[in-house]
Design an enzyme around this catalytic site. Sequence first.
Site, PDB file in Angstrom:
ATOM      1  N   CYS A  70      25.691 -53.464   7.810  1.00 54.27           N
ATOM      2  CA  CYS A  70      24.530 -54.325   7.616  1.00 54.27           C
ATOM      3  C   CYS A  70      24.410 -54.736   6.149  1.00 54.27           C
ATOM      4  O   CYS A  70      24.555 -53.910   5.248  1.00 54.27           O
ATOM      5  CB  CYS A  70      23.306 -53.531   8.053  1.00 54.27           C
ATOM      6  SG  CYS A  70      21.762 -54.156   7.441  1.00 54.27           S
TER       7      CYS A  70
ATOM      8  N   CYS B 140      17.877 -47.391   7.451  1.00 52.89           N
ATOM      9  CA  CYS B 140      19.062 -46.540   7.617  1.00 52.89           C
ATOM     10  C   CYS B 140      19.365 -45.809   6.311  1.00 52.89           C
ATOM     11  O   CYS B 140      19.133 -46.347   5.233  1.00 52.89           O
ATOM     12  CB  CYS B 140      20.294 -47.382   7.962  1.00 52.89           C
ATOM     13  SG  CYS B 140      20.245 -48.079   9.607  1.00 52.89           S
TER      14      CYS B 140
ATOM     15  N   CYS C 116      19.096 -57.086  12.207  1.00 49.95           N
ATOM     16  CA  CYS C 116      19.183 -55.638  12.026  1.00 49.95           C
ATOM     17  C   CYS C 116      20.257 -55.119  12.960  1.00 49.95           C
ATOM     18  O   CYS C 116      20.287 -55.478  14.143  1.00 49.95           O
ATOM     19  CB  CYS C 116      17.837 -54.991  12.337  1.00 49.95           C
ATOM     20  SG  CYS C 116      17.923 -53.187  12.434  1.00 49.95           S
TER      21      CYS C 116
ATOM     22  N   GLU D  93       1.316 -32.006  28.382  1.00 49.39           N
ATOM     23  CA  GLU D  93       1.415 -33.021  27.339  1.00 49.39           C
ATOM     24  C   GLU D  93       0.004 -33.331  26.829  1.00 49.39           C
ATOM     25  O   GLU D  93      -0.952 -33.303  27.599  1.00 49.39           O
ATOM     26  CB  GLU D  93       2.091 -34.261  27.972  1.00 49.39           C
ATOM     27  CG  GLU D  93       1.830 -35.598  27.356  1.00 49.39           C
ATOM     28  CD  GLU D  93       2.500 -35.782  26.005  1.00 49.39           C
ATOM     29  OE1 GLU D  93       3.682 -35.456  25.845  1.00 49.39           O
ATOM     30  OE2 GLU D  93       1.795 -36.259  25.098  1.00 49.39           O
TER      31      GLU D  93
ATOM     32  N   ASP E 150      10.318 -29.955  24.308  1.00 48.93           N
ATOM     33  CA  ASP E 150      10.749 -31.157  23.572  1.00 48.93           C
ATOM     34  C   ASP E 150       9.614 -31.575  22.642  1.00 48.93           C
ATOM     35  O   ASP E 150       8.986 -32.619  22.824  1.00 48.93           O
ATOM     36  CB  ASP E 150      11.098 -32.277  24.564  1.00 48.93           C
ATOM     37  CG  ASP E 150      11.614 -33.529  23.866  1.00 48.93           C
ATOM     38  OD1 ASP E 150      11.938 -33.468  22.665  1.00 48.93           O
ATOM     39  OD2 ASP E 150      11.684 -34.584  24.528  1.00 48.93           O
TER      40      ASP E 150
ATOM     41  N   CYS F  47      13.839 -32.680  17.384  1.00 50.83           N
ATOM     42  CA  CYS F  47      14.151 -33.812  16.499  1.00 50.83           C
ATOM     43  C   CYS F  47      14.043 -33.390  15.038  1.00 50.83           C
ATOM     44  O   CYS F  47      13.960 -34.239  14.162  1.00 50.83           O
ATOM     45  CB  CYS F  47      13.263 -35.009  16.812  1.00 50.83           C
ATOM     46  SG  CYS F  47      11.515 -34.632  16.793  1.00 50.83           S
TER      47      CYS F  47
HETATM   48  C1  SAM Z   1       9.541 -35.739  21.270  1.00 50.05           C
HETATM   49  S1  SAM Z   1       8.288 -36.309  22.344  1.00 50.05           S
HETATM   50  C2  SAM Z   1       8.993 -35.837  23.898  1.00 50.05           C
HETATM   51  C3  SAM Z   1       8.461 -36.550  25.105  1.00 50.05           C
HETATM   52  C4  SAM Z   1       9.285 -36.404  26.391  1.00 50.05           C
HETATM   53  N1  SAM Z   1       9.801 -35.088  26.583  1.00 50.05           N
HETATM   54  C5  SAM Z   1      10.392 -37.421  26.450  1.00 50.05           C
HETATM   55  O1  SAM Z   1      11.576 -37.037  26.514  1.00 50.05           O
HETATM   56  O2  SAM Z   1      10.111 -38.640  26.472  1.00 50.05           O
HETATM   57  C6  SAM Z   1       7.032 -35.171  22.018  1.00 50.05           C
HETATM   58  C7  SAM Z   1       5.812 -35.305  22.905  1.00 50.05           C
HETATM   59  O3  SAM Z   1       4.879 -34.289  22.488  1.00 50.05           O
HETATM   60  C8  SAM Z   1       3.573 -34.791  22.628  1.00 50.05           C
HETATM   61  N2  SAM Z   1       2.687 -33.961  21.786  1.00 50.05           N
HETATM   62  C9  SAM Z   1       2.476 -34.060  20.456  1.00 50.05           C
HETATM   63  N3  SAM Z   1       1.622 -33.094  20.042  1.00 50.05           N
HETATM   64  C10 SAM Z   1       1.289 -32.375  21.142  1.00 50.05           C
HETATM   65  C11 SAM Z   1       0.443 -31.257  21.369  1.00 50.05           C
HETATM   66  N4  SAM Z   1      -0.236 -30.710  20.376  1.00 50.05           N
HETATM   67  N5  SAM Z   1       0.354 -30.761  22.614  1.00 50.05           N
HETATM   68  C12 SAM Z   1       1.041 -31.332  23.631  1.00 50.05           C
HETATM   69  N6  SAM Z   1       1.846 -32.391  23.496  1.00 50.05           N
HETATM   70  C13 SAM Z   1       1.974 -32.921  22.262  1.00 50.05           C
HETATM   71  C14 SAM Z   1       3.701 -36.234  22.219  1.00 50.05           C
HETATM   72  O4  SAM Z   1       2.620 -36.991  22.738  1.00 50.05           O
HETATM   73  C15 SAM Z   1       5.061 -36.614  22.809  1.00 50.05           C
HETATM   74  O5  SAM Z   1       4.911 -37.135  24.111  1.00 50.05           O
END
Ligand code: SAM
Length: 437
Positions: A76, A85, A161, A320, A366, A393
Amino acid sequence: MSKRAPREIELCVTDLMPDGTGVGQLDERVVQAKNALPGELVSVKVLKRRRGIWYGEASAPAARAGWSSARIAPACGYFPRCGGCAMQHIDYAEQLALKQQQLTRALAAVGVEPENINSPVQGPKLRYRTKARLGVRVVGGEVLVGFRETLSNRVARMESCETLIGEFSVLLKPLRQLISSLSDPTRIPQIELAAGDHEQAIIVRHLELLTEPDEELLREFAIRHDIRVFTQSAGYDSVRMLSRHASRYLGYANVDYGLYYQFLPWDFTQVNLAVNRLLVRSALAEFGRPDGGRVFDLFCGIGNFSLAAASLGWSVTGYEAAAESIDRAVMNAERNGLSGRCEFQVADLYDPGCELAESADYLLLDPPRSGAGPNLATWLDSLRPRKVVYVSCQPASFAADAAVLQEKGYLLERVGVFDMFPNTAHIETLGSFSRSW
Ligand SMILES: C[S@@+](CC[C@H](N)C(=O)[O-])C[C@H]1O[C@@H](n2cnc3c(N)ncnc32)[C@H](O)[C@@H]1O
């Protein structure tokens, strides 16, 4: 630094930081420079000084020095100025090796030794990004729409991009023209992009009420570019769809499980849909064949993992915090004929008072960048899951949680990088833990 001209220095780069910047020392001062690689002697423009550290950008090799052999020509033209990036200048195999090294270093720092380290899993290196938040700025009468510049609040001057999906890359120029044509472009601070497999959407944030002619221009844009246009005056509850599409939803398929997920542009969804499929498949493979046990999908979003697990025959409960995501998870379970095998609950999983159902044999975690939170040890004690599959992540929070799991008697059987964000410094990891007692 703002008023003075940036200072140019010569830096001998000795290491690479987790954020992809090269680091070295000048007269005992630490200097971090974007676009610089270990072993290089580079000319650095210093752009910022904070807490004794100088931050800048390498523009060229210093006189008589050359670039490192690990360097490649960025795909890019806006690298390194654009902050989207951090690693466009690094050979892709080397990027993966660096990400893996960071992961293993983070684990070693907390005394966790994985039994197996899987090779990094990769998907498309460019044109993968289905989501982005772009800044909008008016500079000298010219409207800019793009990522923030490196080490600055300015918006990069960019007309394409390489990491955005093609449908969004070609939209950057028309978006600039669109914002220029509105009655007051200075009151548009940001545009969000979100795409499913076949539809795209933009959310235009506005600080003042849009006029009727402004709204008409946005509707025309929607028709011309076949895109859903949403406007947002305050929080996400103020978002409304302006374009005249029959449905507000975007969607993506997971063909491995015959599933179709619907979501709204501001819901959390994984940005790289190809790598997401590989991630879901690998995560569920860690659980083995359904054995009548129950899976808890913690931080389940719109049900990305839950529905795939349910389609294999697992009974799943997803938790969630975002109530809207839970609405979408319930809707997606119904639409995919899986309501009988999954249930979803809104829960703040970081709240020490948060209560989960009584038993789970398998945990899928996650979490956001901050990690699983303060309740992890309690969940392990009370639920005593056989397996914990952890999608992360952020290597540092993953390592900290891995240490908690280890202390509770869980072995890290396998771990590996999933390159969800090629050319950036982001690291996505999948770890599989088994109870050793
Ligand atoms: C990395 S994302 C993963 C979402 C899902 N597993 C996916 O693959 O699409 C993290 C998720 O955690 C939720 N989250 C953030 N803080 C949280 C909390 N205190 N309690 C429960 N969920 C939470 C966010 O809304 C988001 O949907």
